[in-house]
Design an enzyme around this catalytic site. Sequence first.
Site: not given
Length: 283
Positions: A180, A204, A147, A33
């Site tokens: 992250e 990501l 993702k 997505y």
Amino acid sequence: MRELVYLNGWVGSFDDAFISVNDRGFNFGDGVYEVVRVYGGIPFAMGDHLERLEFSATAIKMEMPWSKEQLEMFTMDLLDKSKIKEAMVYLQVSRGTAHRNHTFSPDIKPNLLITVRHVPEISPSMYREGVKIISQPEFRWQMCHVKSISLLASVLAKQRAADAGAAEAVFVMDDGTVTECSASNIFIYKDDALFTHPADNRILKGVTRKYVLEIARGLGIAIKVEPFSFSDMLGAAEVFFTSTIVEIMPVVKADHHIIGNGKPGQLAGRIHDAFTSLRHTGI
Ligand code: PMP
């Protein structure tokens, strides 16, 4: 203005949109997505997002039958119908509908869902005063560059943060390396340099991260795209996290440690100001 759904060519309201219980996204989290922010009717960095969507699809061996141009056309059409100018667009592609079986045939046709929603309210005081984050042992898989809609680890981490009254959870590996956050990239400003984790399989490759790095370079800030540790973070002058919806959020507390002087840093503010002037450029 109304929030709208596009589902495999059908357009209507959220309440009327249905998908098969045999959808592989539903059964396996088998899909990818993107989230795009729309400012004043203009999607920001649509090209970057569509490129990343194709990258994610390829990484999970899924062939999307739509070109980037078609995906952009479906999105613009839905935005136009919704009349929402400050919007959040999700483009979600599952591998398709098939009888439940882990393995998949290359013939399955992916399901395409596009949604247009109002942007959630983020209190201006969070940007003004900064937020707290909590540390979370890194327990995700080794393909964080994809993702994926399989978001259980992020869901659990973000819920832990919310339960602790924090805005985000930052993932820390066994050796102390910060990767992250549950739904954002993280930066520290330390010893006159801006650090962020390299865009490898551990994070990501954020679209906002890309523009933040460009802005910082333009401001003449030394950039170090290299791993840093949680203790480096605690000793940093500034910490902030970035994402499409949040943009640039200053962090003033991590677990029970105060960052810098406990106030949002100047650099985060300068970068956010520069980012604000990019918003309507339609990059
Ligand atoms: N990392 C993760 C795990 C995310 O979910 C997000 C939000 N999509 C980001 C980073 C930030 O990416 P972007 O700036 O492209 O929204």
